[in-house]
Each structure stands twice: as structure tokens, then as C-alpha cells.
Design a protein around this motif. Structure first.
Motif, PDB file in Angstrom:
ATOM      1  N   UNK A  98       0.785  -1.180  -0.038  1.00 46.48           N
ATOM      2  CA  UNK A  98      -0.105  -0.077   0.072  1.00 46.48           C
ATOM      3  C   UNK A  98       0.772   1.182  -0.107  1.00 46.48           C
ATOM      4  N   UNK A  99       0.748   2.185  -0.708  1.00 44.45           N
ATOM      5  CA  UNK A  99       1.457   3.289  -0.903  1.00 44.45           C
ATOM      6  C   UNK A  99       0.545   4.789  -0.631  1.00 44.45           C
ATOM      7  N   UNK A 100       1.061   5.761   0.079  1.00 44.23           N
ATOM      8  CA  UNK A 100       0.516   6.731   0.593  1.00 44.23           C
ATOM      9  C   UNK A 100      -0.104   7.841  -0.669  1.00 44.23           C
ATOM     10  N   UNK A 101       0.654   7.512  -1.862  1.00 48.95           N
ATOM     11  CA  UNK A 101       0.242   8.257  -2.844  1.00 48.95           C
ATOM     12  C   UNK A 101       0.361   7.509  -4.197  1.00 48.95           C
ATOM     13  N   UNK A 102      -0.551   6.861  -4.473  1.00 53.39           N
ATOM     14  CA  UNK A 102      -0.410   6.043  -5.556  1.00 53.39           C
ATOM     15  C   UNK A 102      -0.509   6.437  -6.982  1.00 53.39           C
ATOM     16  N   UNK A 103      -0.945   7.828  -7.057  1.00 55.51           N
ATOM     17  CA  UNK A 103      -0.689   8.519  -8.486  1.00 55.51           C
ATOM     18  C   UNK A 103       0.763   8.861  -8.613  1.00 55.51           C
ATOM     19  N   UNK A 104       1.411   9.284  -7.454  1.00 55.22           N
ATOM     20  CA  UNK A 104       2.782   9.794  -7.743  1.00 55.22           C
ATOM     21  C   UNK A 104       3.629   8.492  -7.972  1.00 55.22           C
ATOM     22  N   UNK A 105       3.243   7.511  -7.373  1.00 51.50           N
ATOM     23  CA  UNK A 105       3.807   6.225  -7.665  1.00 51.50           C
ATOM     24  C   UNK A 105       3.765   5.744  -8.951  1.00 51.50           C
ATOM     25  N   UNK A 106       2.415   5.777  -9.721  1.00 51.33           N
ATOM     26  CA  UNK A 106       2.268   5.303 -10.875  1.00 51.33           C
ATOM     27  C   UNK A 106       3.153   6.294 -11.877  1.00 51.33           C
ATOM     28  N   UNK A 107       3.196   7.618 -11.458  1.00 49.62           N
ATOM     29  CA  UNK A 107       3.738   8.608 -12.358  1.00 49.62           C
ATOM     30  C   UNK A 107       5.414   8.040 -12.563  1.00 49.62           C
ATOM     31  N   UNK A 108       5.930   8.095 -11.304  1.00 49.02           N
ATOM     32  CA  UNK A 108       7.234   7.519 -11.136  1.00 49.02           C
ATOM     33  C   UNK A 108       7.648   6.383 -12.058  1.00 49.02           C
ATOM     34  N   UNK A 109       6.835   5.432 -11.790  1.00 47.77           N
ATOM     35  CA  UNK A 109       7.266   3.977 -12.484  1.00 47.77           C
ATOM     36  C   UNK A 109       6.939   4.012 -14.019  1.00 47.77           C
ATOM     37  N   UNK A 110       5.854   4.602 -14.347  1.00 49.51           N
ATOM     38  CA  UNK A 110       5.409   4.976 -15.561  1.00 49.51           C
ATOM     39  C   UNK A 110       4.791   3.759 -16.230  1.00 49.51           C
ATOM     40  N   UNK A 111       4.286   3.689 -17.463  1.00 46.34           N
ATOM     41  CA  UNK A 111       3.219   2.636 -18.212  1.00 46.34           C
ATOM     42  C   UNK A 111       4.709   1.891 -19.137  1.00 46.34           C
ATOM     43  N   UNK A 112       4.097   0.952 -19.510  1.00 50.51           N
ATOM     44  CA  UNK A 112       4.988   0.175 -20.310  1.00 50.51           C
ATOM     45  C   UNK A 112       5.364   0.722 -21.670  1.00 50.51           C
TER      46      UNK A 112
END
Length: 112
Positions: A98-112
């Protein structure tokens, strides 16, 4: 990496949250190893995870407060999270993150 991987049972199931290239369910030592290796590659070797508070145990479940960080060209990530582990016979057999900021984590890892 061998020390980290030694903590997992052979049939470990890892639930990675979010909507990014690493999101989803990863199974087995090879699947988890590929996941962690991919995170290290995208973060240019900087991905780090630290336990940030006391472990909380309830039977086979262990809640672990964490802080995770990473850097890559043009982006960084630094946030709190909670890892919920199922431990049997001294090995982690399942993980829910679980992450405190899922949107920020998604932005960091990016998409395929």
C-alpha cells in the motif's frame, strides 16, 4: 539481492498496487525477482526501501510501515507505505503493498 530473495517462499505471491508497468500480481521467486530487478533498472539503481516503524504481528500477518525512495532522470519518489506480509515457516508467502500516494508512484514507474 540474494539476501532479499532468501526471505521469500518459492511460491510467493506479490500484489503490487497501482496502474503502472509493475502493477498486478507477481508469482514465485522468478516473478518477484523480475519485478525487483525491473524496479532497480527503471530507478537507475536507486530504489530503496526502509522499515520506518515497528512491525505489527497478528498470527501469520505482519504489517510493516515502510518508506520507499527512488530517482531516475527527470523524476523522483519518496513516500510512506505499508507492506502486509503473510509469513509461514519463516518465509514470506504473500505480500500486499500500500502506498500513500498511488498517483505519484504510478507517475514515477510509468507505463509500459
Amino acid at each position: 539481492m540474494p539476501t532479499v530473495m532468501a526471505q521469500f517462499g518459492e511460491a510467493v505471491v506479490w500484489h503490487q498496487p497501482g496502474e503502472n508497468r509493475f502493477s498486478g500480481v507477481h508469482r514465485g521467486i522468478d516473478g518477484v525477482g523480475s519485478l525487483i530487478g525491473g524496479m532497480m533498472e527503471i530507478s537507475e539503481g536507486s530504489f530503496a526501501l526502509e522499515v520506518s516503524g515497528p512491525l505489527m504481528v497478528n498470527g501469520d500477518l505482519v504489517a510493516v510501515p515502510v518508506r520507499f525512495t527512488g530517482r531516475r532522470t527527470g523524476a523522483s519518489m519518496d513516500m510512506a507505505g505499508l507492506d502486509l506480509l503473510t509469513v509461514r515457516d519463516g518465509k514470506i508467502v504473500e505480500m500486499h503493498l500500500f502506498s500513500e500516494d498511488g498517483n505519484a508512484e504510478d507517475a514515477f514507474w510509468g507505463t509500459v
